[in-house]
Design an enzyme around this catalytic site. Structure first.
Site, PDB file in Angstrom:
ATOM      1  N   HIS A  18      -4.226   3.075   2.457  1.00  0.00           N
ATOM      2  CA  HIS A  18      -5.878   2.676   3.552  1.00  0.00           C
ATOM      3  C   HIS A  18      -6.338   2.050   2.552  1.00  0.00           C
ATOM      4  CE1 HIS A  18      -4.275   2.889   7.489  1.00  0.00           C
ATOM      5  NE2 HIS A  18      -4.250   4.333   7.202  1.00  0.00           N
ATOM      6  N   ASP A 148       3.805  -1.751   2.320  1.00  0.00           N
ATOM      7  CA  ASP A 148       5.075  -1.723   2.922  1.00  0.00           C
ATOM      8  C   ASP A 148       6.432  -2.603   1.813  1.00  0.00           C
ATOM      9  OD1 ASP A 148       4.003  -0.232   3.990  1.00  0.00           O
ATOM     10  OD2 ASP A 148       4.172  -0.637   5.880  1.00  0.00           O
TER      11      ASP A 148
END
Ligand code: GLA
Length: 343
Positions: A18, A148
């Site tokens: 995050h 990602d």
């Protein structure tokens, strides 16, 4: 007709969660679990069979409508990529994957990048990652960062990737031989399509609108934030970036116990300040970190379920699947790629 095989790895984030959408730091590896698409570019229909779901899709190209409702759901990612690419040629083939879904190992980014390469993407690894990110948003509406897709596009054998999301600078960091990386599923499936991920991102944006880019703030800056939730979210991002720096320095000097301590502190921050852990993930981290020779463990990826990543001395945990029924010993692998194969 030329038979193609596109492969894209999943990723496991060692530390720095995050932080990507807040312009911070992360230290992921591309892993040797991933998605493979085999087939030919032909006709004007995307005809793909997914071995994992045992279902097929057939969709005419070009795709000029929203992909968010097409069926089966997994085909939304495929369609989104084809739409982003502006494909006018179809593809007939099969998708296989060794990645567990919804486990925090980037199965969707892996699928997006494998599709893009299979369907004829041409461009830089950064452009590939950005195309994957846009496809993710189009397919499921998740306002994800680039963690990602960058990990899958830039993976490097034997290395972790230190990513600075403020500049998208990527620095490979050598992983020592005496380090084993385990990924263990908590048993809790998760989806990010709900609102929790987007809410966390909004909290971080609110904080940044008051105290400036979180990755550049000192921890004391959070005193200016009056909303206790926003303050805790900001504290997580600010301290997580510090932990990534410390973990990288420790990795470079071979101090694996210190890397482990940073991972354990990261988990506590994700649990207390960012509130993305679950009792199952917490119990797994506690269990693992009590085992001698396990340097550290933490939830990896978005959280809300999924997997824990642990680093250990070699051979400490013989069978990572034995703990919860699903677990893997993973290695840092290379980036997404495509090749032609002989029939
Ligand atoms: C998901 C998102 C990433 C990142 C992680 C948390 O995997 O897709 O962009 O925000 O969560 O680090």
């Amino acid at each position: 007709m030329t038979l193609l095989r596109a492969r894209a790895p999943g990723r496991v984030n060692l530390i720095g969660d995050h932080t990507d959408y807040a312009g911070g730091l992360a230290l992921p590896i591309a892993i040797d679990l991933g998605t493979t698409i085999t087939g030919t570019r032909t006709g004007d229909v995307l005809e793909l069979h997914s071995q994992q779901f045992d279902t097929a899709m057939a969709l005419p190209v070009p795709i000029d409508r929203s992909v968010a409702r097409i069926e089966p759901p997994w085909s939304r990612y495929v369609a989104a990529v084809a739409r982003e690419l502006g494909c006018t040629t179809g593809f007939t083939g099969t998708i296989t994957s060794t990645l567990p879904l919804g486990a925090g190992l980037s199965s969707s980014a892996s699928l997006e990048l494998a599709c893009a390469l299979a369907f004829g993407f041409e461009g830089s690894p950064l452009e590939l990652a950005e195309l994957g990110q846009r496809s993710e948003f189009a397919a499921v509406g998740v306002p994800c960062g680039l963690l990602d897709q960058l990990s899958c596009a830039f993976g490097r054998l034997g290395h972790a990737l230190l990513i600075d999301f403020s500049t998208i600078a990527i620095e490979p960091v050598t992983l020592p031989d005496d380090l084993e990386i385990l990924v263990i599923h908590s048993g809790v499936e998760r989806t990010l399509a709900g609102s929790a991920y987007a809410e966390r991102r909004e909290d971080c944006e609110r904080a940044a609108s008051i105290i400036g880019p979180l990755a550049e703030c000192e921890p004391g800056a959070i005193d200016q934030l009056t909303d206790p939730i926003v303050r805790r979210r900001a504290r997580h991002v600010i301290t997580e970036c510090q932990r990534v720096r410390r973990a990288v320095a420790a990795l470079r000097s071979g101090d694996l116990p210190e890397v482990g301590r940073q991972m354990i502190a990261s988990h506590a921050s994700l649990r207390e300040d960012f509130e993305v852990s679950t009792p199952e993930l917490d119990a797994l981290v506690d269990h693992l970190t009590a085992i001698p020779g396990v340097h550290g463990a933490r939830v990896t990826g978005a959280g809300f379920g999924g997997c824990v990543v642990a680093i250990t001395r070699p051979g400490v945990i013989e069978d990572p699947a034995a703990l919860t029924g699903r677990g893997w010993r993973v290695r840092a692998s290379g980036p997404a790629s495509v090749e032609t194969v002989d029939d």
